[in-house]
Motif scaffolding. Sequence first.
Motif, PDB file in Angstrom:
ATOM      1  N   ARG A  20       1.023  -1.320   0.041  1.00  9.18           N
ATOM      2  CA  ARG A  20      -0.085   0.206   0.186  1.00  9.18           C
ATOM      3  C   ARG A  20       1.143   1.340  -0.020  1.00  9.18           C
ATOM      4  O   ARG A  20       0.308   2.336  -0.851  1.00  9.18           O
ATOM      5  CB  ARG A  20      -0.404  -0.155   1.484  1.00  9.18           C
ATOM      6  N   PRO A  21       2.065   1.387   0.679  1.00  9.76           N
ATOM      7  CA  PRO A  21       2.747   2.752   1.284  1.00  9.76           C
ATOM      8  C   PRO A  21       3.272   2.230   0.129  1.00  9.76           C
ATOM      9  O   PRO A  21       3.734   3.452  -0.633  1.00  9.76           O
ATOM     10  CB  PRO A  21       3.749   2.576   2.028  1.00  9.76           C
ATOM     11  N   LEU A  22       3.681   1.511  -1.125  1.00 13.72           N
ATOM     12  CA  LEU A  22       4.984   1.498  -2.342  1.00 13.72           C
ATOM     13  C   LEU A  22       5.539   2.021  -3.443  1.00 13.72           C
ATOM     14  O   LEU A  22       3.870   2.690  -3.843  1.00 13.72           O
ATOM     15  CB  LEU A  22       5.640   0.211  -2.672  1.00 13.72           C
ATOM     16  N   SER A  23       6.233   3.570  -3.044  1.00 11.98           N
ATOM     17  CA  SER A  23       6.849   4.479  -4.101  1.00 11.98           C
ATOM     18  C   SER A  23       7.495   3.957  -5.439  1.00 11.98           C
ATOM     19  O   SER A  23       8.415   3.891  -4.976  1.00 11.98           O
ATOM     20  CB  SER A  23       7.159   6.008  -3.662  1.00 11.98           C
ATOM     21  N   VAL A  24       6.996   3.820  -6.685  1.00 12.83           N
ATOM     22  CA  VAL A  24       7.640   3.189  -6.839  1.00 12.83           C
ATOM     23  C   VAL A  24       8.221   4.127  -8.850  1.00 12.83           C
ATOM     24  O   VAL A  24       6.891   4.761  -9.079  1.00 12.83           O
ATOM     25  CB  VAL A  24       7.295   1.636  -7.989  1.00 12.83           C
ATOM     26  N   SER A  25       9.434   5.170  -8.680  1.00 13.55           N
ATOM     27  CA  SER A  25       9.910   5.104  -9.616  1.00 13.55           C
ATOM     28  C   SER A  25      11.355   4.528  -9.895  1.00 13.55           C
ATOM     29  O   SER A  25      11.980   3.427  -9.227  1.00 13.55           O
ATOM     30  CB  SER A  25       9.810   7.314  -8.939  1.00 13.55           C
ATOM     31  N   THR A  26      12.403   5.549 -10.366  1.00 11.83           N
ATOM     32  CA  THR A  26      14.032   5.374 -10.185  1.00 11.83           C
ATOM     33  C   THR A  26      14.478   5.282  -8.551  1.00 11.83           C
ATOM     34  O   THR A  26      14.273   6.044  -7.845  1.00 11.83           O
ATOM     35  CB  THR A  26      14.331   5.904 -11.491  1.00 11.83           C
ATOM     36  N   THR A  27      15.958   5.292  -8.377  1.00 13.54           N
ATOM     37  CA  THR A  27      16.643   5.298  -7.470  1.00 13.54           C
ATOM     38  C   THR A  27      17.440   5.685  -7.643  1.00 13.54           C
ATOM     39  O   THR A  27      18.216   5.389  -8.749  1.00 13.54           O
ATOM     40  CB  THR A  27      16.572   3.760  -6.329  1.00 13.54           C
ATOM     41  N   THR A  28      18.642   6.153  -6.862  1.00 10.36           N
ATOM     42  CA  THR A  28      20.266   5.730  -7.350  1.00 10.36           C
ATOM     43  C   THR A  28      20.678   4.688  -7.386  1.00 10.36           C
ATOM     44  O   THR A  28      21.338   5.074  -8.155  1.00 10.36           O
ATOM     45  CB  THR A  28      20.859   6.426  -5.901  1.00 10.36           C
TER      46      THR A  28
ATOM     47  N   PHE B  37      14.491  -5.640  -7.705  1.00 11.50           N
ATOM     48  CA  PHE B  37      13.785  -6.427  -6.994  1.00 11.50           C
ATOM     49  C   PHE B  37      13.881  -6.156  -5.300  1.00 11.50           C
ATOM     50  O   PHE B  37      13.000  -6.595  -4.591  1.00 11.50           O
ATOM     51  CB  PHE B  37      12.974  -7.844  -7.544  1.00 11.50           C
ATOM     52  N   THR B  38      15.473  -6.853  -4.826  1.00 13.20           N
ATOM     53  CA  THR B  38      15.687  -6.624  -3.680  1.00 13.20           C
ATOM     54  C   THR B  38      15.432  -5.234  -2.780  1.00 13.20           C
ATOM     55  O   THR B  38      14.935  -4.908  -1.709  1.00 13.20           O
ATOM     56  CB  THR B  38      17.121  -6.616  -3.866  1.00 13.20           C
ATOM     57  N   GLU B  39      15.178  -4.385  -3.442  1.00 13.74           N
ATOM     58  CA  GLU B  39      14.892  -2.566  -3.150  1.00 13.74           C
ATOM     59  C   GLU B  39      13.449  -2.558  -3.060  1.00 13.74           C
ATOM     60  O   GLU B  39      12.820  -2.305  -1.734  1.00 13.74           O
ATOM     61  CB  GLU B  39      15.549  -1.247  -4.264  1.00 13.74           C
ATOM     62  N   THR B  40      12.938  -2.995  -3.946  1.00 15.28           N
ATOM     63  CA  THR B  40      11.374  -2.807  -3.746  1.00 15.28           C
ATOM     64  C   THR B  40      10.655  -4.141  -3.080  1.00 15.28           C
ATOM     65  O   THR B  40       9.867  -3.040  -1.838  1.00 15.28           O
ATOM     66  CB  THR B  40      10.644  -3.498  -5.187  1.00 15.28           C
ATOM     67  N   ILE B  41      11.461  -4.777  -2.609  1.00 14.69           N
ATOM     68  CA  ILE B  41      10.886  -5.613  -1.800  1.00 14.69           C
ATOM     69  C   ILE B  41      10.892  -5.772  -0.117  1.00 14.69           C
ATOM     70  O   ILE B  41      10.344  -5.309   1.258  1.00 14.69           O
ATOM     71  CB  ILE B  41      10.864  -7.686  -1.956  1.00 14.69           C
ATOM     72  N   ALA B  42      12.225  -4.802  -0.195  1.00 15.39           N
ATOM     73  CA  ALA B  42      12.693  -4.792   1.154  1.00 15.39           C
ATOM     74  C   ALA B  42      12.068  -3.167   1.326  1.00 15.39           C
ATOM     75  O   ALA B  42      11.855  -3.276   2.916  1.00 15.39           O
ATOM     76  CB  ALA B  42      14.175  -3.879   1.088  1.00 15.39           C
ATOM     77  N   ALA B  43      11.520  -2.342   0.690  1.00 14.15           N
ATOM     78  CA  ALA B  43      10.903  -0.911   1.023  1.00 14.15           C
ATOM     79  C   ALA B  43      10.020  -1.639   1.427  1.00 14.15           C
ATOM     80  O   ALA B  43       8.839  -0.654   1.961  1.00 14.15           O
ATOM     81  CB  ALA B  43      10.768  -0.024  -0.179  1.00 14.15           C
ATOM     82  N   GLY B  44       8.844  -2.397   0.755  1.00 13.27           N
ATOM     83  CA  GLY B  44       7.767  -2.385   1.420  1.00 13.27           C
ATOM     84  C   GLY B  44       7.661  -3.380   2.483  1.00 13.27           C
ATOM     85  O   GLY B  44       6.456  -2.866   3.205  1.00 13.27           O
ATOM     86  N   ARG B  45       8.315  -4.139   2.863  1.00 10.23           N
ATOM     87  CA  ARG B  45       8.289  -4.658   3.360  1.00 10.23           C
ATOM     88  C   ARG B  45       8.410  -3.892   5.167  1.00 10.23           C
ATOM     89  O   ARG B  45       7.835  -3.601   6.235  1.00 10.23           O
ATOM     90  CB  ARG B  45       8.841  -5.798   4.249  1.00 10.23           C
ATOM     91  N   ALA B  46       9.197  -3.200   4.962  1.00  6.73           N
ATOM     92  CA  ALA B  46       9.548  -1.605   6.155  1.00  6.73           C
ATOM     93  C   ALA B  46       8.718  -1.176   6.605  1.00  6.73           C
ATOM     94  O   ALA B  46       8.573  -0.584   7.550  1.00  6.73           O
ATOM     95  CB  ALA B  46      11.183  -1.368   5.043  1.00  6.73           C
TER      96      ALA B  46
ATOM     97  N   ALA C   5      10.094   5.855 -20.103  1.00  8.24           N
ATOM     98  CA  ALA C   5      10.323   5.365 -18.269  1.00  8.24           C
ATOM     99  C   ALA C   5      12.095   4.882 -18.237  1.00  8.24           C
ATOM    100  O   ALA C   5      12.216   3.539 -19.435  1.00  8.24           O
ATOM    101  CB  ALA C   5       9.777   4.850 -17.455  1.00  8.24           C
ATOM    102  N   MET C   6      13.079   4.886 -17.866  1.00  7.75           N
ATOM    103  CA  MET C   6      14.214   3.857 -17.411  1.00  7.75           C
ATOM    104  C   MET C   6      13.780   2.988 -16.405  1.00  7.75           C
ATOM    105  O   MET C   6      12.642   3.311 -16.171  1.00  7.75           O
ATOM    106  CB  MET C   6      15.250   4.404 -17.059  1.00  7.75           C
ATOM    107  N   ALA C   7      14.564   1.966 -15.884  1.00  5.94           N
ATOM    108  CA  ALA C   7      14.192   1.269 -15.325  1.00  5.94           C
ATOM    109  C   ALA C   7      13.717   1.141 -14.139  1.00  5.94           C
ATOM    110  O   ALA C   7      14.557   2.608 -13.065  1.00  5.94           O
ATOM    111  CB  ALA C   7      15.110   0.219 -14.806  1.00  5.94           C
ATOM    112  N   ALA C   8      12.651   0.797 -13.117  1.00  2.72           N
ATOM    113  CA  ALA C   8      12.288   1.647 -11.877  1.00  2.72           C
ATOM    114  C   ALA C   8      12.118   0.126 -11.047  1.00  2.72           C
ATOM    115  O   ALA C   8      12.102  -1.094 -11.546  1.00  2.72           O
ATOM    116  CB  ALA C   8      10.693   2.394 -12.553  1.00  2.72           C
ATOM    117  N   GLY C   9      11.332   0.557  -9.631  1.00  5.99           N
ATOM    118  CA  GLY C   9      11.608  -0.527  -8.572  1.00  5.99           C
ATOM    119  C   GLY C   9      10.980   0.918  -7.648  1.00  5.99           C
ATOM    120  O   GLY C   9      10.758   2.075  -7.345  1.00  5.99           O
ATOM    121  N   GLY C  10      11.009   0.670  -6.305  1.00  5.09           N
ATOM    122  CA  GLY C  10      10.459   0.963  -4.649  1.00  5.09           C
ATOM    123  C   GLY C  10      11.938   1.684  -4.479  1.00  5.09           C
ATOM    124  O   GLY C  10      12.256   0.689  -4.157  1.00  5.09           O
TER     125      GLY C  10
END
Length: 562
Positions: free
Chosen positions: A76-84, A269-278, A308-313
């Motif tokens: 529900r709170p995960l914000s998905v765009s790009t990251t560093t 995926f690693t960053e997405t699932i980590a942020a989503g769970r946190a 768009a460029m590669a994206a993740g949470g």
Amino acid sequence: MNLQIQRALRSWPVLNWLGSYQRSWLKGDVIGGLTAAAVVIPKALAYATIAGLPVQVGLYTVLVPMAIYAVLGTSRPLSVSTTTTLAILAGSALAQVSPSADPADLLVTSATLTLLVGAILTLAGVLRLGFVASFISEPVLVGFKAGIGIVIVLDQLPKLLGLHFEKGGFFHNLLATAVNIPQASLPTVVVGVTTVLLLIGMKRYTPRVPAPLVAVAFGLAAMSLLGLGDYGVSSVGNVPTGLPVLTLPDGSLLNALWPSAVGIALMSFTETIAAGRAFARSDEPVPQPNRELVATGIANIGGAFFGAMAAGGGTTQTAVNRLAGANSQLASLVTAALALGTCLLLAPFIGLMPNATLAAVVIVYSVGLIEPAAFREILAVRRTEFLWAVVATAGVMLLGTLQGIVVAIIVSLLALAYQVSDPPVHVLGRKPGTNVFRPGSDEHPRDEVFAGLLMLRPEGRIFFANAEHISTKVQAAIVASEPKIVVFDFRSVFDLEYTALKMLDAADRRLQEHGISLWLVGMSPSVQAMVMHSQMGRAMDEQQRLFLNLEQAVAYYQALGD
């Protein structure tokens, strides 16, 4: 009919959260989405420059993948765009395949890369490979991100100083930056350093105010009011107004890009699932790894066709979204709507932004990837894993970011192999006056030991890769104590592989030749079933050499002595 509705809710997360949406959530979602947009949009513009792409690509990455994920994602709170991390990995891949840096070629290459990342994520979700993200251990991930942070800071430093030179490897760029510092543009340095100080000060003293938005506004105002362009301060340049146009990937690039896409997909995926769970609350659904793979994959596939460029949470933007009040995926739709408005109305103003301002935003938020406290914490727990973190950092810095992922995975797997190949074997004693058996140590000098009885407790799975190490440790303990009976306490052993069972059988025969009896204690049902299928196990059972626990074994041993 009710069953069909339940299946639909499970298949489409958007129906799930819309079906349970509460009116009281609306205010928090709107405020959270607006606040996240104020942080995400300026950072996305900056991250696009890390990848060597036009800044509008950052806007498109906030708009399309974020909207698609809000419909398909389970967090529900995960914000998905790009990251560093994703930006630097994408930039490294693009530089290898499109070294000419022609904007048109870069956009096509980026679309192809993003499509590949999305396809890999989606396929992994369909094949239920969500467990793969666990292949990178936490110490190695800490080291990998630190290396990424150092590389990004060094990459952006010339823009902050107004320097221009041909880029190369890490040490080449480090030396070139140091040598060219006397040629730095003073007005550019003033803009960059002022922006850095502004961002740091706001993060510390006004954390609720969207610092990146204020920094961008400061840069635009300074550029317009002070005419900084006349003093050599470079700006972003033309940013096209309007919706993203259809961008078709180039199939001829697939073969060159797929290795990079695998690494980017893994980190996404690693960053997405980590942020989503946190940031999931206890009353919310826990993000489901395989569904997150599919949702993030389709978000990337959709984004690929719209520039768009590669994206993740992202952890930072998800934290802002949640802390500002977001209760559901509607907050992400609000953020995406703000990105759309920026594309349609504010693009000309973005073109006036100083490059030093974007570099300052990137540097301040990339430094956060370097966590000395995390390194110290790892070192305090285990020196070996600290070395793994350092190796991962060095791998990124010396070999490059994409190769750094390979180094990170290899180091993690080697670390795992090291841990399982050399498990501890404890010599046990009994705490006086109790039935507690524990490893002997200088802290418990009064623990009871029994003459002629050696109690050993191996830990973990015993299999072909570590059976020899365990055997060596057991032999050393036998030589040191010269027992009549050796007891293996198997309560900490969850699996016994066939090769290890054969070695145990051979050890039993050798000990019997020397007049030493081997007893087995505390086997789990699966281990006991394995042992009892062997001739050794059946013989032990007949000879009363199998026991439920150490207390029973010791009592039987003492009765034999009586």
